[in-house]
Design a protein around this motif. Structure first.
Motif, PDB file in Angstrom:
ATOM      1  N   GLY A  74       0.758  -1.278   0.084  1.00  0.00           N
ATOM      2  CA  GLY A  74      -0.064  -0.034   0.164  1.00  0.00           C
ATOM      3  C   GLY A  74       1.034   1.281  -0.117  1.00  0.00           C
ATOM      4  N   THR A  75       2.417   0.896   0.166  1.00  0.00           N
ATOM      5  CA  THR A  75       2.875   2.226   0.308  1.00  0.00           C
ATOM      6  C   THR A  75       3.953   2.149  -0.879  1.00  0.00           C
ATOM      7  N   PRO A  76       4.300   3.414  -1.726  1.00  0.00           N
ATOM      8  CA  PRO A  76       5.158   3.252  -2.693  1.00  0.00           C
ATOM      9  C   PRO A  76       6.612   3.055  -2.368  1.00  0.00           C
ATOM     10  N   THR A  83      -0.264  -0.952  -4.405  1.00  0.00           N
ATOM     11  CA  THR A  83      -1.405  -1.715  -4.982  1.00  0.00           C
ATOM     12  C   THR A  83      -2.086  -2.465  -3.739  1.00  0.00           C
ATOM     13  N   PHE A  84      -3.340  -3.085  -4.096  1.00  0.00           N
ATOM     14  CA  PHE A  84      -4.047  -3.944  -2.927  1.00  0.00           C
ATOM     15  C   PHE A  84      -4.751  -4.891  -3.633  1.00  0.00           C
ATOM     16  N   ARG A  85      -5.348  -5.840  -3.113  1.00  0.00           N
ATOM     17  CA  ARG A  85      -5.887  -7.084  -3.827  1.00  0.00           C
ATOM     18  C   ARG A  85      -7.370  -7.162  -3.034  1.00  0.00           C
ATOM     19  N   VAL A  86      -8.190  -7.526  -4.011  1.00  0.00           N
ATOM     20  CA  VAL A  86      -9.651  -7.863  -3.266  1.00  0.00           C
ATOM     21  C   VAL A  86      -9.565  -9.312  -3.590  1.00  0.00           C
ATOM     22  N   TYR A  87      -9.925 -10.366  -2.647  1.00  0.00           N
ATOM     23  CA  TYR A  87      -9.726 -11.749  -3.076  1.00  0.00           C
ATOM     24  C   TYR A  87     -11.205 -12.181  -3.221  1.00  0.00           C
ATOM     25  N   TYR A 103      -4.387  -0.948  -8.580  1.00  0.00           N
ATOM     26  CA  TYR A 103      -3.032   0.056  -8.160  1.00  0.00           C
ATOM     27  C   TYR A 103      -3.339   1.514  -8.479  1.00  0.00           C
ATOM     28  N   LEU A 104      -2.607   2.254  -8.027  1.00  0.00           N
ATOM     29  CA  LEU A 104      -2.590   3.952  -8.249  1.00  0.00           C
ATOM     30  C   LEU A 104      -1.379   4.140  -8.832  1.00  0.00           C
ATOM     31  N   ASP A 105      -1.487   4.704 -10.162  1.00  0.00           N
ATOM     32  CA  ASP A 105      -0.649   5.353 -10.964  1.00  0.00           C
ATOM     33  C   ASP A 105      -0.200   6.799 -10.198  1.00  0.00           C
ATOM     34  N   LEU A 106       1.035   6.696  -9.555  1.00  0.00           N
ATOM     35  CA  LEU A 106       1.559   7.800  -8.843  1.00  0.00           C
ATOM     36  C   LEU A 106       1.601   9.108  -9.449  1.00  0.00           C
ATOM     37  N   ASP A 107       2.173   8.940 -10.732  1.00  0.00           N
ATOM     38  CA  ASP A 107       2.476  10.238 -11.485  1.00  0.00           C
ATOM     39  C   ASP A 107       1.254  10.791 -11.759  1.00  0.00           C
ATOM     40  N   GLN A 108       0.023   9.978 -12.340  1.00  0.00           N
ATOM     41  CA  GLN A 108      -1.160  10.487 -12.879  1.00  0.00           C
ATOM     42  C   GLN A 108      -1.959  10.880 -11.479  1.00  0.00           C
ATOM     43  N   ALA A 109      -1.683  10.237 -10.512  1.00  0.00           N
ATOM     44  CA  ALA A 109      -2.551  10.858  -9.193  1.00  0.00           C
ATOM     45  C   ALA A 109      -2.106  12.156  -8.542  1.00  0.00           C
ATOM     46  N   ASN A 110      -0.600  12.245  -8.777  1.00  0.00           N
ATOM     47  CA  ASN A 110      -0.285  13.584  -8.373  1.00  0.00           C
ATOM     48  C   ASN A 110      -0.394  14.770  -9.439  1.00  0.00           C
ATOM     49  N   ALA A 111      -0.631  14.451 -10.574  1.00  0.00           N
ATOM     50  CA  ALA A 111      -1.049  15.503 -11.574  1.00  0.00           C
ATOM     51  C   ALA A 111      -2.413  15.686 -11.420  1.00  0.00           C
ATOM     52  N   ASN A 112      -3.248  14.812 -11.095  1.00  0.00           N
ATOM     53  CA  ASN A 112      -4.807  15.307 -10.764  1.00  0.00           C
ATOM     54  C   ASN A 112      -4.998  15.741  -9.597  1.00  0.00           C
ATOM     55  N   TYR A 113      -4.044  15.437  -8.640  1.00  0.00           N
ATOM     56  CA  TYR A 113      -4.441  16.174  -7.225  1.00  0.00           C
ATOM     57  C   TYR A 113      -3.898  17.586  -7.381  1.00  0.00           C
ATOM     58  N   SER A 114      -2.818  17.749  -8.093  1.00  0.00           N
ATOM     59  CA  SER A 114      -2.182  19.228  -8.362  1.00  0.00           C
ATOM     60  C   SER A 114      -3.274  20.014  -9.154  1.00  0.00           C
ATOM     61  N   SER A 115      -4.079  19.414 -10.015  1.00  0.00           N
ATOM     62  CA  SER A 115      -5.461  20.142 -10.966  1.00  0.00           C
ATOM     63  C   SER A 115      -6.402  20.069  -9.981  1.00  0.00           C
ATOM     64  N   GLY A 116      -6.632  19.662  -9.002  1.00  0.00           N
ATOM     65  CA  GLY A 116      -8.149  19.371  -8.124  1.00  0.00           C
ATOM     66  C   GLY A 116      -8.762  18.424  -8.771  1.00  0.00           C
ATOM     67  N   LEU A 117      -8.249  17.262  -9.321  1.00  0.00           N
ATOM     68  CA  LEU A 117      -9.044  16.269  -9.884  1.00  0.00           C
ATOM     69  C   LEU A 117      -9.083  15.068  -8.615  1.00  0.00           C
ATOM     70  N   ASN A 118      -9.955  14.078  -8.721  1.00  0.00           N
ATOM     71  CA  ASN A 118      -9.862  12.990  -8.191  1.00  0.00           C
ATOM     72  C   ASN A 118      -8.696  12.111  -8.357  1.00  0.00           C
ATOM     73  N   VAL A 119      -8.306  11.500  -7.275  1.00  0.00           N
ATOM     74  CA  VAL A 119      -7.308  10.232  -7.577  1.00  0.00           C
ATOM     75  C   VAL A 119      -8.131   9.077  -8.092  1.00  0.00           C
ATOM     76  N   GLU A 120      -7.470   8.444  -8.831  1.00  0.00           N
ATOM     77  CA  GLU A 120      -8.411   7.083  -9.535  1.00  0.00           C
ATOM     78  C   GLU A 120      -7.523   5.807  -9.383  1.00  0.00           C
TER      79      GLU A 120
END
Length: 154
Positions: A74-76, A83-87, A103-120
């Motif tokens: 869960g930590t980069p 990442t995390f799994r659902v079994y 999984y969380l794409d950190l580059d995209q998440a940081n860009a979204n956060y900086s732009s005020g968008l939700n993390v996906e």
């Protein structure tokens, strides 16, 4: 032994993947082999990468007897995405049927956060679909790992 006497099944959760058959790990693996009728699955963390280990019988090392699932972290770390799994599991036997890894794409998440968008969070296909295997049994995952070692399905 108590779980066996009560007809219960057990999942084993531990911090570090077992990578050795000597010393403490050897004792641990022999215990899990002795109780393989009740230990349905084993899960470990710590590794920050996603993989699995198939454990074989300790006498001949020929029979795949259990799987250790290692789902990432869960930590980069080292520029790896969290990442995390659902079994999915059978509610009667507790057998692991499948999983979906997120999984969380950190580059995209940081860009979204900086732009005020939700993390996906994104998901991979279910494991059985992604690996083209019938189930997540030790036998199926052993065959998959051996195919990778032979350069098939790579």
């Amino acid at each position: 032994q108590q779980a066996r006497d009560l007809g219960e099944k057990v999942y084993v959760l531990h911090h570090h993947p077992q990578d050795d058959i000597t010393g403490y790990n050897g004792v641990y693996n022999r215990l899990l082999e002795e109780f393989r009728d009740i230990v349905v699955a084993s899960f470990a963390g710590h590794a920050h990468t996603t993989f699995f280990r198939v454990k074989r019988d300790s006498m001949n090392f020929t029979e795949p007897i259990r799987v250790e699932f290692i789902p990432g972290s869960g930590t980069p770390g080292s520029s790896l995405n969290p990442t995390f799994r659902v079994y999915e599991y059978d509610t009667k036997t507790y057998k692991i049927l499948d999983y979906t890894q997120y999984y969380l794409d950190l580059d995209q998440a940081n860009a979204n956060y900086s732009s005020g968008l939700n993390v996906e969070w994104f998901s991979d296909p279910k494991a059985t679909e992604m690996f083209s295997i019938p189930d997540l049994s030790a036998k199926s995952l052993d065959a998959l790992a051996l195919s990778w070692l032979r350069g098939v399905n790579a």
